[in-house]
Design a protein around this motif. Structure first.
Motif, PDB file in Angstrom:
ATOM      1  N   ARG A 239    -192.440  44.129 146.364  1.00  0.00           N
ATOM      2  CA  ARG A 239    -193.099  44.640 147.565  1.00  0.00           C
ATOM      3  C   ARG A 239    -194.562  44.983 147.291  1.00  0.00           C
ATOM      4  O   ARG A 239    -195.423  44.783 148.140  1.00  0.00           O
ATOM      5  N   MET A 240    -194.817  45.514 146.110  1.00  0.00           N
ATOM      6  CA  MET A 240    -196.208  45.804 145.782  1.00  0.00           C
ATOM      7  C   MET A 240    -197.040  44.528 145.732  1.00  0.00           C
ATOM      8  O   MET A 240    -198.199  44.520 146.139  1.00  0.00           O
ATOM      9  N   ARG A 241    -196.460  43.441 145.261  1.00  0.00           N
ATOM     10  CA  ARG A 241    -197.208  42.191 145.210  1.00  0.00           C
ATOM     11  C   ARG A 241    -197.626  41.742 146.604  1.00  0.00           C
ATOM     12  O   ARG A 241    -198.735  41.228 146.801  1.00  0.00           O
ATOM     13  N   VAL A 242    -196.744  41.913 147.589  1.00  0.00           N
ATOM     14  CA  VAL A 242    -197.059  41.492 148.956  1.00  0.00           C
ATOM     15  C   VAL A 242    -198.317  42.190 149.465  1.00  0.00           C
ATOM     16  O   VAL A 242    -199.215  41.565 150.016  1.00  0.00           O
ATOM     17  N   ARG A 243    -198.386  43.492 149.258  1.00  0.00           N
ATOM     18  CA  ARG A 243    -199.516  44.265 149.792  1.00  0.00           C
ATOM     19  C   ARG A 243    -200.756  44.204 148.908  1.00  0.00           C
ATOM     20  O   ARG A 243    -201.874  44.270 149.400  1.00  0.00           O
ATOM     21  N   ALA A 244    -200.548  44.113 147.605  1.00  0.00           N
ATOM     22  CA  ALA A 244    -201.678  44.270 146.678  1.00  0.00           C
ATOM     23  C   ALA A 244    -202.302  42.958 146.249  1.00  0.00           C
ATOM     24  O   ALA A 244    -203.401  42.953 145.683  1.00  0.00           O
ATOM     25  N   ALA A 245    -201.648  41.826 146.515  1.00  0.00           N
ATOM     26  CA  ALA A 245    -202.083  40.547 145.949  1.00  0.00           C
ATOM     27  C   ALA A 245    -203.557  40.246 146.205  1.00  0.00           C
ATOM     28  O   ALA A 245    -204.287  39.823 145.303  1.00  0.00           O
ATOM     29  N   SER A 246    -204.004  40.471 147.428  1.00  0.00           N
ATOM     30  CA  SER A 246    -205.378  40.087 147.780  1.00  0.00           C
ATOM     31  C   SER A 246    -206.421  40.936 147.069  1.00  0.00           C
ATOM     32  O   SER A 246    -207.592  40.548 146.990  1.00  0.00           O
ATOM     33  N   ALA A 247    -206.013  42.095 146.528  1.00  0.00           N
ATOM     34  CA  ALA A 247    -206.967  42.993 145.882  1.00  0.00           C
ATOM     35  C   ALA A 247    -206.872  42.952 144.362  1.00  0.00           C
ATOM     36  O   ALA A 247    -207.637  43.646 143.689  1.00  0.00           O
ATOM     37  N   LEU A 248    -205.961  42.154 143.833  1.00  0.00           N
ATOM     38  CA  LEU A 248    -205.779  42.096 142.386  1.00  0.00           C
ATOM     39  C   LEU A 248    -206.543  40.927 141.773  1.00  0.00           C
ATOM     40  O   LEU A 248    -206.785  39.916 142.429  1.00  0.00           O
ATOM     41  N   THR A 249    -206.893  41.075 140.511  1.00  0.00           N
ATOM     42  CA  THR A 249    -207.543  39.981 139.794  1.00  0.00           C
ATOM     43  C   THR A 249    -206.510  38.902 139.476  1.00  0.00           C
ATOM     44  O   THR A 249    -205.296  39.135 139.532  1.00  0.00           O
ATOM     45  N   SER A 250    -206.993  37.726 139.115  1.00  0.00           N
ATOM     46  CA  SER A 250    -206.080  36.645 138.757  1.00  0.00           C
ATOM     47  C   SER A 250    -205.257  37.025 137.530  1.00  0.00           C
ATOM     48  O   SER A 250    -204.073  36.666 137.429  1.00  0.00           O
ATOM     49  N   GLU A 251    -205.853  37.779 136.608  1.00  0.00           N
ATOM     50  CA  GLU A 251    -205.114  38.214 135.421  1.00  0.00           C
ATOM     51  C   GLU A 251    -203.969  39.163 135.804  1.00  0.00           C
ATOM     52  O   GLU A 251    -202.858  39.056 135.265  1.00  0.00           O
ATOM     53  N   ASP A 252    -204.261  40.084 136.721  1.00  0.00           N
ATOM     54  CA  ASP A 252    -203.218  41.002 137.166  1.00  0.00           C
ATOM     55  C   ASP A 252    -202.108  40.249 137.899  1.00  0.00           C
ATOM     56  O   ASP A 252    -200.911  40.537 137.701  1.00  0.00           O
ATOM     57  N   LEU A 253    -202.482  39.315 138.740  1.00  0.00           N
ATOM     58  CA  LEU A 253    -201.479  38.555 139.471  1.00  0.00           C
ATOM     59  C   LEU A 253    -200.586  37.754 138.526  1.00  0.00           C
ATOM     60  O   LEU A 253    -199.364  37.681 138.705  1.00  0.00           O
ATOM     61  N   THR A 254    -201.187  37.160 137.526  1.00  0.00           N
ATOM     62  CA  THR A 254    -200.405  36.402 136.552  1.00  0.00           C
ATOM     63  C   THR A 254    -199.412  37.301 135.835  1.00  0.00           C
ATOM     64  O   THR A 254    -198.231  36.962 135.680  1.00  0.00           O
ATOM     65  N   ALA A 255    -199.885  38.471 135.405  1.00  0.00           N
ATOM     66  CA  ALA A 255    -199.002  39.416 134.712  1.00  0.00           C
ATOM     67  C   ALA A 255    -197.890  39.920 135.635  1.00  0.00           C
ATOM     68  O   ALA A 255    -196.726  40.055 135.216  1.00  0.00           O
ATOM     69  N   LEU A 256    -198.234  40.176 136.885  1.00  0.00           N
ATOM     70  CA  LEU A 256    -197.243  40.649 137.846  1.00  0.00           C
ATOM     71  C   LEU A 256    -196.194  39.568 138.112  1.00  0.00           C
ATOM     72  O   LEU A 256    -194.984  39.845 138.152  1.00  0.00           O
ATOM     73  N   ASP A 257    -196.646  38.342 138.271  1.00  0.00           N
ATOM     74  CA  ASP A 257    -195.708  37.248 138.512  1.00  0.00           C
ATOM     75  C   ASP A 257    -194.788  37.017 137.309  1.00  0.00           C
ATOM     76  O   ASP A 257    -193.627  36.629 137.476  1.00  0.00           O
ATOM     77  N   GLN A 258    -195.289  37.263 136.125  1.00  0.00           N
ATOM     78  CA  GLN A 258    -194.430  37.150 134.946  1.00  0.00           C
ATOM     79  C   GLN A 258    -193.330  38.217 134.979  1.00  0.00           C
ATOM     80  O   GLN A 258    -192.181  37.952 134.620  1.00  0.00           O
ATOM     81  N   LEU A 259    -193.668  39.408 135.414  1.00  0.00           N
ATOM     82  CA  LEU A 259    -192.665  40.464 135.551  1.00  0.00           C
ATOM     83  C   LEU A 259    -191.626  40.108 136.609  1.00  0.00           C
ATOM     84  O   LEU A 259    -190.442  40.471 136.482  1.00  0.00           O
ATOM     85  N   LEU A 260    -192.057  39.422 137.657  1.00  0.00           N
ATOM     86  CA  LEU A 260    -191.172  39.093 138.772  1.00  0.00           C
ATOM     87  C   LEU A 260    -190.370  37.821 138.551  1.00  0.00           C
ATOM     88  O   LEU A 260    -189.460  37.519 139.333  1.00  0.00           O
ATOM     89  N   ASP A 261    -190.697  37.064 137.526  1.00  0.00           N
ATOM     90  CA  ASP A 261    -189.975  35.827 137.210  1.00  0.00           C
ATOM     91  C   ASP A 261    -188.681  36.196 136.489  1.00  0.00           C
ATOM     92  O   ASP A 261    -188.672  36.429 135.278  1.00  0.00           O
ATOM     93  N   ILE A 262    -187.576  36.243 137.241  1.00  0.00           N
ATOM     94  CA  ILE A 262    -186.338  36.774 136.665  1.00  0.00           C
ATOM     95  C   ILE A 262    -185.771  35.873 135.567  1.00  0.00           C
ATOM     96  O   ILE A 262    -184.922  36.314 134.783  1.00  0.00           O
ATOM     97  N   ASP A 263    -186.244  34.636 135.503  1.00  0.00           N
ATOM     98  CA  ASP A 263    -185.765  33.736 134.452  1.00  0.00           C
ATOM     99  C   ASP A 263    -186.717  33.657 133.259  1.00  0.00           C
ATOM    100  O   ASP A 263    -186.418  32.983 132.268  1.00  0.00           O
ATOM    101  N   GLY A 264    -187.863  34.324 133.372  1.00  0.00           N
ATOM    102  CA  GLY A 264    -188.876  34.228 132.327  1.00  0.00           C
ATOM    103  C   GLY A 264    -188.703  35.282 131.246  1.00  0.00           C
ATOM    104  O   GLY A 264    -188.006  36.291 131.427  1.00  0.00           O
ATOM    105  N   PRO A 265    -189.380  35.090 130.136  1.00  0.00           N
ATOM    106  CA  PRO A 265    -189.235  36.021 129.002  1.00  0.00           C
ATOM    107  C   PRO A 265    -189.831  37.397 129.267  1.00  0.00           C
ATOM    108  O   PRO A 265    -189.477  38.363 128.583  1.00  0.00           O
TER     109      PRO A 265
END
Length: 288
Positions: A239-265
């Motif tokens: 839910r935080m990604r939905v609201r915060a995505a437009s204000a985050l840096t590409s590095e933050d988005l990448t890190a957040l997406d890694q956390l949200l990737d349930i199949d990733g390491p």
């Protein structure tokens, strides 16, 4: 409020995204499961004497408060009110499973309406994380005052915000990511939810109540990783990604997406260092 379910027990706000309505219900259920001890401590603290017979839960969501109140007051009947029929069905099923279905009545209603359906004359009204969503909370407080039996109690529970889950310095790819997401959400909520953080003690007094107690419950569950905590963190970060995505840096988005990737390491579900940190404040106000 523009949400499909504005008056729910623990509002997370962002359920228009693809993990929407069903996931919102799951978050409410996980909140109830993970924080059950803290909810029970609040119901135990309420200055209610021998206990109420009739209780109304305003904005019950999927029923964390209603079920806790049914457990705390075994001689009471609870009327649970929410705008979401799906949440009320979920609550009814849980109450039946707990053997308390006979003491629960559900009412679908928009609490922003100037006239409410018949809710009886309760000795206790409970509103958890719903008051700040009212379009006119001062009017709602007056409605509750008139609804309560003389000498009845109104318990207002408000959240300091959605919990934090990651330890300080995590994730290592973007330390402080969670705090930056919360800063974006706080800015959004200041614009969209203006009554969040209101001075409820003063508002209750102005509505004719006598405030008998105020208590802040600090939640700090440290590194108590369970499946429920992991899923709770996953839902919150989505839910935080939905609201915060437009204000985050590409590095933050990448890190957040890694956390949200349930199949990733780097999935948040694989972490063993999650905690749950937040605060809830409760006001106990008497109709005199």
């Amino acid at each position: 409020m523009s949400h499909p379910s504005p008056h729910t027990a623990h509002h997370v706000h962002e359920h228009e995204h693809e993990h929407g309505a069903g996931d919102h219900s799951e978050i409410l259920d996980l909140d109830a499961e993970v924080l059950a001890e803290h909810i029970a401590s609040i119901t135990a603290w309420l200055p209610v004497g021998t206990g109420p017979r009739r209780i109304v839960d305003l904005g019950c969501g999927t029923g964390a408060g209603s079920l806790a109140l049914l457990d705390r007051f075994p001689g009471a009947e609870v009327t649970a009110v929410d705008v979401s029929a799906a949440h009320l069905r979920r609550l009814s099923a849980k109450a039946d499973a707990a053997g308390a279905g006979g003491r629960l009545r559900v009412v679908q209603a928009d609490l922003d309406a100037t006239a409410w359906p018949g809710l009886g004359t309760p000795e206790l009204v409970w509103a958890s994380a719903s008051m700040h969503h009212m379009s006119d909370p001062d009017r709602t407080l007056r409605q509750v005052h008139d609804l309560l039996a003389p000498g009845g109690l109104f318990a207002v529970v408000e959240l300091a915000g959605f919990p934090r889950f990651l330890p300080a310095g995590a994730p290592k790819e973007a330390p402080g990511l969670e705090e930056r997401c919360h800063a974006v959400l706080d800015h959004h909520h200041a614009e969209q939810v203006p009554h969040r953080g209101a001075d409820w003690g003063t508002k209750l007094t102005e509505a004719g109540f006598t405030v008998e107690g105020e208590r802040t419950v600090t939640v700090d569950i440290g590194q108590a990783h369970t499946d429920a905590v992991g899923r709770y963190a996953l839902g919150g970060l989505r839910r935080m990604r939905v609201r915060a995505a437009s204000a985050l840096t590409s590095e933050d988005l990448t890190a957040l997406d890694q956390l949200l990737d349930i199949d990733g390491p780097h999935s948040v579900l694989r972490r063993t260092d999650l905690g749950v940190r937040t605060e809830r404040t409760v006001w106990a106000a008497r109709r005199t």
